[in-house]
Design a protein around this motif. Structure first.
Motif, PDB file in Angstrom:
ATOM      1  N   ARG A   1      38.094  37.003  45.526  1.00  0.00           N
ATOM      2  CA  ARG A   1      39.106  37.808  46.208  1.00  0.00           C
ATOM      3  C   ARG A   1      38.463  38.965  46.976  1.00  0.00           C
ATOM      4  N   VAL A   2      37.434  39.578  46.392  1.00  0.00           N
ATOM      5  CA  VAL A   2      36.727  40.657  47.104  1.00  0.00           C
ATOM      6  C   VAL A   2      36.015  40.086  48.324  1.00  0.00           C
ATOM      7  N   ALA A   3      35.400  38.924  48.181  1.00  0.00           N
ATOM      8  CA  ALA A   3      34.737  38.282  49.313  1.00  0.00           C
ATOM      9  C   ALA A   3      35.739  37.995  50.426  1.00  0.00           C
ATOM     10  N   SER A   4      36.892  37.461  50.072  1.00  0.00           N
ATOM     11  CA  SER A   4      37.932  37.163  51.069  1.00  0.00           C
ATOM     12  C   SER A   4      38.403  38.426  51.759  1.00  0.00           C
ATOM     13  N   PHE A   5      38.568  39.496  50.987  1.00  0.00           N
ATOM     14  CA  PHE A   5      39.024  40.754  51.575  1.00  0.00           C
ATOM     15  C   PHE A   5      38.005  41.305  52.566  1.00  0.00           C
TER      16      PHE A   5
END
Length: 219
Positions: free
Chosen positions: A150-154
């Motif tokens: 999720r952090v990577a996607s953000f």
């Protein structure tokens, strides 16, 4: 461009409906960080973004935030007029992420036109379906995706929005978007830094390896 160029079903309205909207429409300029709509305390009206960026989010009982979706140029927000939609049972807050120009259509005016105009009603239903899909996608991310993904996607989303790999953003802000704690996000970003994915500095995250972040979010 004028409001008529931004409202998708303007040409589907009759003369009286166009006049009603034009007479009640208000333009507003807001600075970054301004709260435009605050849950059940407001029935702000429908927001149509001329330029800028808005963030729609919800607050937990503990005060944690999580972003539902963002609004950009030519996007319309219906949840700021939830008072005219009885099926909407949750409260949202809308904040300007950047200096923003927007128009506001009073809720009761829009409701009256929606009841008369099939094209406006259809457009509203399509818009609600899109926002519902946004929220369902978010729920799937929370339930099934690990925080590193999720952090990577953000981070990838931010580089796309800002058009740069140097993101002027705090760990607290990322935590608010993702519904997490700042300390947890800091640990994750430090891990990313150790892996050579990002470089951290004061109030800034520089993305170093987009391809590996893309691989991570898909894995």
């Amino acid at each position: 461009m004028s409001f008529e160029n931004y409202f998708p079903v303007w040409n589907e309205l009759n003369a009286a409906q166009k006049e009603l909207i034009s007479d009640s429409l208000s333009a507003r300029q807001v600075k970054r960080g301004t709260i435009i709509h605050n849950g059940s305390l407001d029935c702000t009206g429908l927001l149509l973004v001329k330029s800028g960026q808005l963030r729609t989010y919800i607050l937990s009982d503990e005060g944690r935030e999580i972003t539902l979706y963002r609004l950009f140029d030519m996007d319309m927000c219906l949840l700021s007029a939830s008072c005219i939609m009885r099926s909407i049972q949750f409260e949202v807050t809308i904040e300007a992420e950047k200096d923003t120009e927007l128009w506001i259509i009073p809720a009761e005016i829009y409701k009256s036109i929606m009841q008369e105009s099939a094209p406006v009603a259809n457009y509203t239903n399509e818009l609600m379906a899109t926002r519902f899909s946004d929220v369902m996608w978010l729920m799937e991310q929370i339930m099934w995706k690990s925080l590193d993904k999720r952090v990577a996607s953000f981070l990838l989303e931010e580089t796309s929005i800002e058009g740069t790999n140097e993101l002027k953003i705090t760990h607290e802000t990322i935590a608010n978007h993702l519904g997490s704690h700042r300390e947890v996000i800091t640990r994750m970003l430090r891990y990313f830094q150790e892996e050579g994915l990002v470089k951290l500095s004061r109030s800034k995250v520089t993305v170093l390896d987009i391809k590996r972040l893309e691989t991570l979010q898909k894995s």
